[in-house]
Write a protein that holds these residues in place. Structure first.
Motif, PDB file in Angstrom:
ATOM      1  N   HIS A 202       0.867  -1.169   0.000  1.00 48.89           N
ATOM      2  CA  HIS A 202       0.000   0.000   0.000  1.00 48.89           C
ATOM      3  C   HIS A 202       0.913   1.231   0.000  1.00 48.89           C
TER       4      HIS A 202
ATOM      5  N   CYS B 175      -4.789   5.751   0.167  1.00 49.15           N
ATOM      6  CA  CYS B 175      -3.799   4.773  -0.249  1.00 49.15           C
ATOM      7  C   CYS B 175      -3.402   5.129  -1.676  1.00 49.15           C
TER       8      CYS B 175
ATOM      9  N   GLU C  11      -1.199   3.358  -3.705  1.00 52.25           N
ATOM     10  CA  GLU C  11      -0.566   2.270  -4.467  1.00 52.25           C
ATOM     11  C   GLU C  11      -1.656   1.239  -4.720  1.00 52.25           C
ATOM     12  N   TYR C  12      -1.837   0.849  -5.969  1.00 50.74           N
ATOM     13  CA  TYR C  12      -2.917  -0.091  -6.284  1.00 50.74           C
ATOM     14  C   TYR C  12      -2.745  -1.384  -5.470  1.00 50.74           C
ATOM     15  N   CYS C  13      -3.790  -1.732  -4.708  1.00 51.56           N
ATOM     16  CA  CYS C  13      -3.649  -2.849  -3.773  1.00 51.56           C
ATOM     17  C   CYS C  13      -4.811  -3.811  -3.854  1.00 51.56           C
TER      18      CYS C  13
ATOM     19  N   HIS D 116      -8.930  -0.612  -3.817  1.00 49.62           N
ATOM     20  CA  HIS D 116      -7.849   0.346  -3.563  1.00 49.62           C
ATOM     21  C   HIS D 116      -8.382   1.783  -3.441  1.00 49.62           C
TER      22      HIS D 116
ATOM     23  N   MET E 209      -9.839   3.148   0.184  1.00 50.15           N
ATOM     24  CA  MET E 209      -8.937   2.911   1.305  1.00 50.15           C
ATOM     25  C   MET E 209      -8.488   4.270   1.839  1.00 50.15           C
TER      26      MET E 209
END
Ligand code: CUA
Length: 366
Positions: free
Chosen positions: A175, A210, A212-214, A218, A221
């Protein structure tokens, strides 16, 4: 033969108009969005200065290069009956200039970046608040290392003027922790604990996300950093350290509490200090996949910001939710997978009566 210099100008005109229009439309998305250009603390302020410095350097280079390019295209375009230009090969002076000039600009950017990184690596004074930010799929948990280990979710409470150290932890995917008005992005990497620090200069609520692609959710978040003045923060700490409130016998809240802690209830996933946990440090908390809800009533985001939770829109009169369609918590408890497909909250269908009891109980957890 004449070169058709202006052929396709119309097509380009259309494309550029479309791009400009879409940028205006996208700019409208930003009304409630935090901006790195409005820093509310020293870390974000230094990052803003670096941003402007690089933008100015890049703009000088862009205008100079494109200017010379456009000038040359127009000035030296082919005209009817123009002779073949002189054919030249190699020009040491120009080649030295276009090697040295970009090096100077890039070196300036490098120096500015390193200067900012070194300056922000460590705070000038030791941390006043240390908190572990744990990236789940898809919500943020905040475990205070100081402040007697308070655990919360979705909202990180800090005092203004304090150095806040954040230890970034993930046991699933990568993340990225980002609060644009307070601090830049730092990756949250499984097995590699990054750290960052920030200070909030003014009271207020700062949106974090967040970056960062998670996974599927995503985009859902989000979290809030709530900056209180130091006295209010101390009051919050006292409140948050206390066990959850016990509802009065026979109340709607108590019916909700029974449902919450009953067999097959919410305590299979959620911890509440004073209900299924004896303290924040209770080792049983490690086995619970959902957020700790001990003082849920005082928080304002649900499920990583997918819905907001505002007690005034969830008012209960004579045991009935008066405006359930405006109540974020009602919508969430009614259909958590509908609002956030793939999240860990998989529950059976609750009746309106059960949801109302749970809302009454959760709201009482101040
Ligand atoms: Cu977590 Cu994107």
């Amino acid at each position: 033969m004449r070169m058709p210099l202006f052929r396709g100008v119309k097509r380009w005109g259309k494309l550029i108009s479309a791009l400009l229009l879409s940028s205006f439309l996208l700019a409208a998305c930003g009304e409630n969005s935090p901006s790195v250009l409005n820093p509310a603390g020293p870390v974000a302020d230094r990052e803003r200065i670096l941003f402007w410095f690089i933008l100015i350097v890049a703009t000088i280079v862009f205008v100079a290069v494109e200017g010379m390019l456009i000038y040359s295209i127009i000035r030296y375009r082919e005209r009817p009956n123009s002779p073949t230009p002189r054919q030249i090969h190699g020009n040491n002076t120009i080649e030295v200039i276009w090697t040295v000039a970009p090096s100077i600009f890039l070196f300036a950017v490098l120096i500015g970046t390193i200067y900012t990184m070194v300056n922000l690596a460590q705070p000038k004074t030791p941390a006043d608040v240390e908190v572990k930010a744990v990236g789940h799929q898809w919500w943020w948990e905040f475990d205070y290392v100081t402040q007697n280990g308070i655990v919360t979710a979705d909202s990180l409470y800090v005092p203004t003027g304090a150095v806040v150290q954040v230890d970034l932890v993930s046991n699933n995917v990568i993340h990225s922790f980002w609060v644009p008005e307070l601090t830049g992005k730092t990756d949250v990497i499984p097995g590699h604990n990054n750290h960052l620090w920030f200070t909030a200069d003014h009271t207020g609520t700062y949106r974090g996300e967040c970056a960062e692609y998670c996974g599927d959710q995503h985009a859902h978040m989000d979290f809030n950093v709530v900056a209180y003045d130091p006295n209010t923060f101390q009051t919050w700490v006292h409140m948050a350290q206390a066990n959850a409130a016990t509802p009065a016998a026979g109340s709607l809240e108590q019916q909700g509490a029974k449902l919450f802690a009953g067999s097959g209830g919410c305590t299979g996933c959620h911890g509440i200090v004073g209900v299924n946990l004896t303290s924040y440090a209770d080792t049983r908390a490690a086995g619970l996949v959902g957020p700790n809800l001990t003082h849920f009533g005082s928080r304002r985001l649900i499920a990583g910001g997918v819905l907001s939770w505002d007690p005034t829109s969830c008012a209960i009169v004579n045991g009935q939710l008066v405006n359930k369609n405006n109540c974020g918590l009602y919508k969430w408890l009614q259909d958590p997978q509908g609002f956030k497909p793939g999240n860990d909250m998989i529950i059976g269908q609750l009746t309106d009566t059960q949801i109302t009891q749970l809302i009454a109980y959760l709201e009482s957890l101040q």
